[in-house]
Design a protein around this motif. Sequence first.
Motif, PDB file in Angstrom:
ATOM      1  N   ARG A 242     -16.017  20.121 -56.085  1.00  0.00           N
ATOM      2  CA  ARG A 242     -14.917  19.484 -55.294  1.00  0.00           C
ATOM      3  C   ARG A 242     -13.900  18.853 -56.404  1.00  0.00           C
ATOM      4  N   GLN A 243     -14.558  18.273 -57.476  1.00  0.00           N
ATOM      5  CA  GLN A 243     -13.804  17.808 -58.599  1.00  0.00           C
ATOM      6  C   GLN A 243     -12.928  18.877 -59.156  1.00  0.00           C
ATOM      7  N   ILE A 244     -13.466  20.006 -59.390  1.00  0.00           N
ATOM      8  CA  ILE A 244     -12.657  21.115 -59.865  1.00  0.00           C
ATOM      9  C   ILE A 244     -11.516  21.422 -59.094  1.00  0.00           C
TER      10      ILE A 244
ATOM     11  N   GLN B 288      -9.980  19.277 -57.189  1.00  0.00           N
ATOM     12  CA  GLN B 288      -8.978  18.122 -57.421  1.00  0.00           C
ATOM     13  C   GLN B 288      -8.230  18.493 -58.677  1.00  0.00           C
ATOM     14  N   PHE B 289      -8.640  18.732 -59.604  1.00  0.00           N
ATOM     15  CA  PHE B 289      -7.969  19.005 -60.785  1.00  0.00           C
ATOM     16  C   PHE B 289      -7.088  20.331 -60.636  1.00  0.00           C
TER      17      PHE B 289
ATOM     18  N   ALA C 210     -15.373  13.504 -64.268  1.00  0.00           N
ATOM     19  CA  ALA C 210     -15.771  13.445 -62.936  1.00  0.00           C
ATOM     20  C   ALA C 210     -14.864  12.224 -62.371  1.00  0.00           C
TER      21      ALA C 210
ATOM     22  N   MET D  73     -12.336  10.948 -63.361  1.00  0.00           N
ATOM     23  CA  MET D  73     -10.605  11.172 -63.307  1.00  0.00           C
ATOM     24  C   MET D  73     -10.474  12.140 -61.943  1.00  0.00           C
ATOM     25  N   ALA D  74     -11.511  13.068 -61.816  1.00  0.00           N
ATOM     26  CA  ALA D  74     -11.067  14.082 -60.632  1.00  0.00           C
ATOM     27  C   ALA D  74     -11.156  13.037 -59.397  1.00  0.00           C
ATOM     28  N   GLU D  75     -12.212  12.134 -59.243  1.00  0.00           N
ATOM     29  CA  GLU D  75     -12.258  11.469 -57.956  1.00  0.00           C
ATOM     30  C   GLU D  75     -10.657  10.493 -57.883  1.00  0.00           C
TER      31      GLU D  75
END
Lengths: 188, 188
Positions: free
Chosen positions: A153-155, A157-158, B171, B173-175
């Motif tokens: 999920r984080q990936i 986002q990036f 992590a 930062m992603a959020e």
Amino acid sequence: MTNNDGTSAGDEVATAREEVVEAMATTAEMYGMKRSVGRLYGILYFADGPLSLDELVERSDYAKSTVSTAMTTLERYYFVQRRSLPGEGKRAFFEAERDWWSVMRRVLETEGQREVVTMTRALESAERQLGETNSEQATDSLERVRELQAYYRQIEQFVDLLTGLSSEELAAMAEMIETETELPSDDR
Amino acid sequence: MTNNDGTSAGDEVATAREEVVEAMATTAEMYGMKRSVGRLYGILYFADGPLSLDELVERSDYAKSTVSTAMTTLERYYFVQRRSLPGEGKRAFFEAERDWWSVMRRVLETEGQREVVTMTRALESAERQLGETNSEQATDSLERVRELQAYYRQIEQFVDLLTGLSSEELAAMAEMIETETELPSDDR
DNA sequence: TTGTATATTCGGCATATACCGAATATTCAG
DNA sequence: CTGAATATTCGGTATATGCCGAATATACAA
């Protein structure tokens, strides 16, 4: 005959380019692509304008079939654009995309998502199966599956962030990053 | 016998894991690594604790030599850590690194820099050579070389940024990234 | 439509890779 | 230092890959 006219000193230019072209071949290899693909991209990168298959064969010494398939993969990854000039019959021309940020962005969108999809699908399926099972093993596995899901999920986002920016914005962002030059710790 | 004790329903857990392990093998392939490497990492990822070579052979059905070399590459890329437990003689144990941000960071630092170095070196050399030559070709090539140099300077900035952050920071930062869900354009 | 110029595909060869099992090397206990 | 347990390396084999040249397919011009 110390140059200044295009023809002389061609050697100097050629060897300089060659060095970069070889580095591109090596880099291509790092990414699991064929050296030929890297070299051909390099040739296009330095070319004055779009080149035809035959011109590429000429300049690269690869067989036409090799060049043809290389162009297909380069196109696939957005490194070259294929164009058909009017009045040139079937002949195709190839031009290098020189904006690597744009290449990266598009590769992220397509290829990057392939990994995400592969993993995400497997993780979801596993999550479902494990949710229905009540052993200790299942609980442990489930937790680990969820950790990976969180990571992806984080990936995503990036990836979304990067693919949402233009090359100019990405470049500008890079310039904004302050590379703190390893200061001696600031504890008074 | 609908589970709840470790032994029953082992099949369910096994198939769930298998799905993820296979996805890891496929992902490994995408990155130019061997499927065996992906599978073995997967086995370690779900393992309860560190496993020895023989246990890995047992669980993977690969030959010991295959497992041994796979462990070497997994270690090289920070996906597993090798440990020697006291009193266990020469026997080595392998444990999966489950924090993929940390893996990514360390891979960026080492492998990522390999590309940067390869290209940067070639570009600098080419820049030098082309600077001493005064043909139109040389000028054009030089400009293109400089474009790539600019790109790599920016890439290095990003790499420095990412490698300077902890997994938790990444992590977080992603959020923080807001995935603007494609709003209808806001022009009044 | 036909002919011609061009691109793509295919079969084959040479090289590289993945994996195995046997041979060798290494580590630790005693 | 020796021996037993373990790990790594090496050579071989089957498969995959990279590249070529010939065969086929395609697009355009007339």
